[in-house]
Write a protein that holds these residues in place. Structure first.
Motif, PDB file in Angstrom:
ATOM      1  N   SER A  89       0.772  -1.207  -0.023  1.00 13.97           N
ATOM      2  CA  SER A  89       0.100  -0.119  -0.044  1.00 13.97           C
ATOM      3  C   SER A  89       0.918   1.348  -0.077  1.00 13.97           C
TER       4      SER A  89
ATOM      5  N   GLU B 156       0.775   7.704   4.915  1.00 10.83           N
ATOM      6  CA  GLU B 156       1.078   7.550   3.512  1.00 10.83           C
ATOM      7  C   GLU B 156       2.119   8.733   3.440  1.00 10.83           C
TER       8      GLU B 156
ATOM      9  N   LEU C 213      -6.677   1.878   6.036  1.00 14.81           N
ATOM     10  CA  LEU C 213      -5.208   1.291   6.640  1.00 14.81           C
ATOM     11  C   LEU C 213      -4.839   1.763   8.061  1.00 14.81           C
ATOM     12  N   GLN C 214      -5.339   3.118   8.198  1.00 17.68           N
ATOM     13  CA  GLN C 214      -4.908   3.651   9.677  1.00 17.68           C
ATOM     14  C   GLN C 214      -5.956   3.127  10.595  1.00 17.68           C
TER      15      GLN C 214
ATOM     16  N   PRO D 282      -5.716  -1.517  12.302  1.00 16.47           N
ATOM     17  CA  PRO D 282      -5.253  -1.804  13.575  1.00 16.47           C
ATOM     18  C   PRO D 282      -5.953  -1.389  14.720  1.00 16.47           C
ATOM     19  N   LYS D 283      -6.290  -0.285  14.694  1.00 14.83           N
ATOM     20  CA  LYS D 283      -7.018   0.546  15.689  1.00 14.83           C
ATOM     21  C   LYS D 283      -8.557  -0.277  16.184  1.00 14.83           C
TER      22      LYS D 283
ATOM     23  N   ALA E 123      -8.178  -3.513  17.519  1.00 13.45           N
ATOM     24  CA  ALA E 123      -7.878  -3.600  19.147  1.00 13.45           C
ATOM     25  C   ALA E 123      -9.160  -3.037  19.819  1.00 13.45           C
TER      26      ALA E 123
ATOM     27  N   GLY F  49      -2.075   4.741  -1.344  1.00 17.63           N
ATOM     28  CA  GLY F  49      -2.297   3.529  -1.236  1.00 17.63           C
ATOM     29  C   GLY F  49      -3.252   2.981  -1.992  1.00 17.63           C
TER      30      GLY F  49
ATOM     31  N   GLU G 136      -2.606  -0.596  -4.551  1.00 11.24           N
ATOM     32  CA  GLU G 136      -3.094  -1.744  -3.890  1.00 11.24           C
ATOM     33  C   GLU G 136      -2.930  -2.852  -5.011  1.00 11.24           C
TER      34      GLU G 136
ATOM     35  N   TYR H  46       1.157  -9.233   6.109  1.00  9.57           N
ATOM     36  CA  TYR H  46       0.721  -7.998   7.228  1.00  9.57           C
ATOM     37  C   TYR H  46       0.807  -8.295   8.355  1.00  9.57           C
TER      38      TYR H  46
ATOM     39  N   LYS I 165       3.102 -10.455   9.570  1.00  8.71           N
ATOM     40  CA  LYS I 165       4.520 -10.576   9.808  1.00  8.71           C
ATOM     41  C   LYS I 165       4.679  -9.115  10.154  1.00  8.71           C
ATOM     42  N   THR I 166       4.689  -8.270   9.401  1.00  7.09           N
ATOM     43  CA  THR I 166       5.004  -6.851   9.442  1.00  7.09           C
ATOM     44  C   THR I 166       4.430  -6.100  10.721  1.00  7.09           C
ATOM     45  N   ASN I 167       3.299  -6.487  11.068  1.00  8.34           N
ATOM     46  CA  ASN I 167       2.620  -5.769  12.149  1.00  8.34           C
ATOM     47  C   ASN I 167       2.621  -6.661  13.371  1.00  8.34           C
ATOM     48  N   ALA I 168       3.572  -7.550  13.517  1.00  5.86           N
ATOM     49  CA  ALA I 168       3.682  -8.414  14.850  1.00  5.86           C
ATOM     50  C   ALA I 168       3.697  -7.470  15.935  1.00  5.86           C
ATOM     51  N   PRO I 169       3.328  -7.799  17.076  1.00  7.06           N
ATOM     52  CA  PRO I 169       2.354  -9.098  17.312  1.00  7.06           C
ATOM     53  C   PRO I 169       0.999  -8.577  16.982  1.00  7.06           C
TER      54      PRO I 169
END
Lengths: 359, 441
Positions: free
Chosen positions: A160, A260, B110-111, B114-115, B118, B183, B187, B424, B426-430
């Protein structure tokens, strides 16, 4: 009356050179710090912390960065947004290469990269000044933004094209990522911003800061009495970009969570420039005031206008905010072209002689 | 110095007034915030979408008294398609217990992913956002029906192949890809590169930075030089009409110019005038007014003066897409009510409602949406459905259906989705493990 200095005697050079020589200022600062560290964390809700206080502090630091360059050293810059971006991207790269590294260290180190790039783009300032320099920093803005889009290594080849902040811990507490509490993030940002402000205020009062101001006021005269323009100008660019870089890193890590390249567009540079001008060039207090005015006011208007019971559509609120903030900026700049910091200084003078208008 | 007193007073008044408490939501209603943008450079696309979204929900309130007897509180939050403001909107609506979020921007999605994961709020990113979010096992809180960007890109390539007489005929062809350099536009690139490798066509990329949306002459100069056999566009907002106009200016054969569904606004194509005739975009819902649901909206909302829509733009392509988006929200809430037996459902229930969404032909007819949409079924693993799409063609004044419904290349897309979801995580672990049970099984 309220602000009387009479009876405050200084008996040593340390006391005379203190950052806040007047007792009322020290008390005032103590109250502000107490509010920031105790009252706000105890009373504020998540929205206030994440959407008002954290961005406000981040912008205040970025404004201080720009103010060093424009307000103290007299070098006009339009590349603030890009320098913030350099900080954000280098912090992102650092934390993905060294996931175990201390987060504070990562944030503070990221500013070093920004400082380096700032110095490179500051080199033209040795030959040109004023609007011409503004155009070269504008080039930095466009070039760096292009890099953020075009160099996939910078965003770890993410499909992205955005940088997404991973979860990191600081002393066993989750400090970044979605699981971090607003309070943790607020405390980290607050501590970094206050520490850097204190550091900068001392630099400004010292040898380096005086050189910057001499260069700003008249560069040829400064050179004649022994200031080297090369070191003075480049150190201003370095310190300024360092602060902007740290602010950018904190913007992504503790506020937005992901960014971004467009987050660091020219509009961000202008936003910070307005904060510096409105707050008052050449004043650290002004930076906080300017950041508060430009960032907090629209957010408050947006929350406030609907809660007044007026049934207005969301986009009308947005248009109104644009109009009100624009009008207020013009109004303030007409009544006080030297910014909010100058207004505050006038207020202090008035309080000093109150109730008599002329002391 | 009178002026500065005035300034102080004004500043003080504003600061004092702003301490007023935010309003509280009623207990017997369901709060649905809509992130919309009627301002900024993307307003051209944002306004019809926002109108469609709020009008459908208002229509349900007016006609049926809400969903299952519960009123829906619809509130718009203006983002201006700006990610900073989007995050602010997120924080603003979070305390009011939203049952679902519609970021309506890939950047904001995208922002928010994750929020919201959670904070346990479902996110509906209808046919936009992160393609990999279709993997329900990894993204239990994110839904992107009815098709992902990668489905869209593969569907366009499939339609091109159909016209060329089969996928093997794509070999040696040149396909240009002009996209908004954000983004959103980036994509589909991994999929397009995969397809160009698989089928032997050359892919040339023409990025358009958001600040240069209305000045694409350099990109189209390159298009004229490269002479691609087909052009595919991933544009939004002011980028679309500009691209269509530029394409007509260099006399690019418009019937070889494809847009994804987000590049198919009526205003987008109309910018090219009669020369834009033949311009094609993907679609996954009906166009025009010939549907009972649209007449109900007209009767209960537009004619009653409860809509902001310009009568001339009522039921245009993007308006209907807003209706489709709100239909998904409403159906998820209805399904959540069925699953729980409660009337006032919360975010967790609606998440389950989305996962158990099964809109069959009978339900479609009941909603007055026959021919408006294809049946849609989501599941625990599949939060997307990879639904059929079709191509519409601009005839100079309106969109006309150009193909039948057809399926995207799900077999090509699926392994890429799985890989992207793993990447995704993997890069945003955990990344949090899925801790919610499968709904509706």
């Amino acid at each position: 009356m309220f602000y009387r200095e009479a009876g405050q005697f200084k008996t040593s050079y340390e006391a005379d050179q203190a950052l806040f020589p007047i007792r009322q200022d020290r008390i005032g600062l103590g109250i502000i710090l107490a509010i920031a560290f105790v009252v706000i964390p105890l009373t504020a809700n998540a929205f206030f912390l994440t959407s008002i206080m954290i961005p406000f502090l981040v912008f205040a630091l970025a404004t201080i960065g720009l103010n060093i360059l424009t307000g103290y050293a007299g070098q006009l810059s339009l590349g603030t947004g890009a320098f913030m971006g350099v900080g954000a991207y280098s912090a992102y790269k650092l934390t993905s290469i060294f996931p175990e590294a201390n987060l504070i260290l990562v944030i503070l180190l990221s500013g070093v990269f920004s400082a380096g790039i700032g110095v490179v783009f500051g080199l033209p300032s040795l030959r040109i000044k004023g609007l011409y320099l503004a155009v070269t920093t504008l080039a930095a803005q466009f070039f760096l933004e292009w890099c953020f889009i075009r160099i996939p290594w910078l965003y770890n080849y993410n499909a992205s094209g955005a940088i997404e902040v991973q979860q990191r811990e600081l002393f066993g507490v989750i400090a970044t990522g979605a699981a971090a509490t607003p309070l943790t993030r607020y405390f980290i940002v607050l501590s970094i911003v206050i520490a850097l402000t204190w550091l900068v205020s001392n630099v400004i009062r010292g040898r380096i800061g005086r050189q910057w101001m001499m260069i700003r006021d008249m560069d040829i005269a400064a050179e004649l009495i022994g200031v080297r323009p090369l070191t003075a100008k480049l150190s201003a660019f370095a310190v300024s970009s360092y602060l902007c870089g740290v602010a950018g890193a904190m913007m992504v890590f503790f506020w937005l969570g992901a960014a971004e390249p467009s987050a660091f567009a020219i509009s961000l540079s202008f936003q910070v420039l307005f904060m510096a001008i409105l707050g008052g060039l050449g004043s650290l207090t002004g930076c906080y005031m300017g950041a508060a005015f430009i960032w907090i006011l629209p957010v408050l208007l947006r929350v406030l206008l609907p809660s007044l019971g007026l049934s207005v559509a969301a986009e009308t609120v947005q248009h109104l905010t644009f109009m009100i903030v624009g009008a207020l900026i013009i109004f303030f700049l007409i009544t006080e072209p030297h910014g909010l910091a100058r207004l505050w200084r006038i207020g202090k003078e008035k309080l000093r002689v109150w109730p008599f208008p002329y002391g | 110095m009178k002026h500065s007193y005035l300034a102080y007073g004004l500043a003080g008044a504003i600061m004092a007034g702003s301490l007023a408490a935010p309003q509280v939501q009623a207990e017997d209603s369901i709060y649905v915030p809509l992130f919309s943008y009627r301002t900024g450079p993307f307003a051209g696309s944002g306004i019809p979408i926002a109108n469609g979204m709020s009008d459908y929900l208002t229509m349900l309130n007016e006609r049926d008294g809400g969903i299952g007897g519960v009123k829906i509180v619809v509130e718009e939050c203006e983002t201006g398609y700006n990610t900073q403001k989007g995050v602010e909107c997120y924080e603003l609506v979070k305390p009011k217990n939203p049952v679902v979020l519609n970021p309506y921007s890939t950047g904001i999605t995208l922002q928010v992913i994750p929020k919201a994961s959670a904070d346990r709020i479902p996110v509906l990113s209808m046919a936009y956002g992160l393609s990999a979010a279709a993997e329900g096992k990894t993204f239990p809180w994110i839904f992107n029906p009815p098709a992902t960007y990668w489905d869209g890109a593969s569907a366009i390539v499939k339609d091109i192949a159909n016209r060329e007489g089969g996928l093997e005929n794509l070999k040696g062809k040149k396909i240009g890809y002009i996209f908004l350099d954000a983004g959103y536009g980036r994509e589909p690139i991994p999929l397009m590169e995969q397809l160009s490798k698989d089928y032997g066509f050359t892919l040339t990329q023409y990025p358009v930075p958001a600040t240069e949306m209305q000045n694409q002459s350099s990109q189209w100069l390159n298009v004229r030089r490269d002479r691609p056999d087909y052009m595919i566009m991933w544009g939004w907002g002011a980028m679309n009409p500009t691209a269509v106009k530029e394409a007509t200016k260099i006399r690019y054969p418009m019937d070889r110019f494809y847009g994804v569904w987000w590049s198919g606004g009526n205003d987008d194509a109309a910018a090219g005038g009669m020369d834009a005739k033949g311009y094609r975009t993907l679609n996954f819902h009906g166009v025009g007014t010939d549907f009972p649901v649209i007449s109900d909206i007209k009767k209960y909302v537009v004619d009653a003066g409860k809509s902001q829509v310009d009568p001339a733009k009522f039921a245009d392509n993007l308006y209907n897409r807003g209706v489709y988006n709100s239909m998904l929200i409403a159906e998820a809430i209805r399904r959540a009510q069925q699953l729980t037996g409660k009337k006032v459902v919360n975010a967790e229930d609606v998440r389950a409602g989305f996962e158990a969404l099964d809109i069959d032909a009978a339900r479609i007819a009941e909603m007055g949406m026959t021919d408006f949409m294809a049946p849609l079924k989501l599941s625990c693993e599949d939060h997307n459905g990879h639904n059929d799409v079709y191509v519409v063609e601009w005839d100079g004044t309106t969109w006309q259906r150009a193909t039948d419904w057809f399926s995207p290349m799900v077999d090509v897309v699926q392994p890429l989705l799985v890989a992207a979801a793993e990447e995704y995580v993997k890069t945003n672990a955990p990344w949090p493990e899925r801790d919610v049970p499968c709904a509706g099984e």
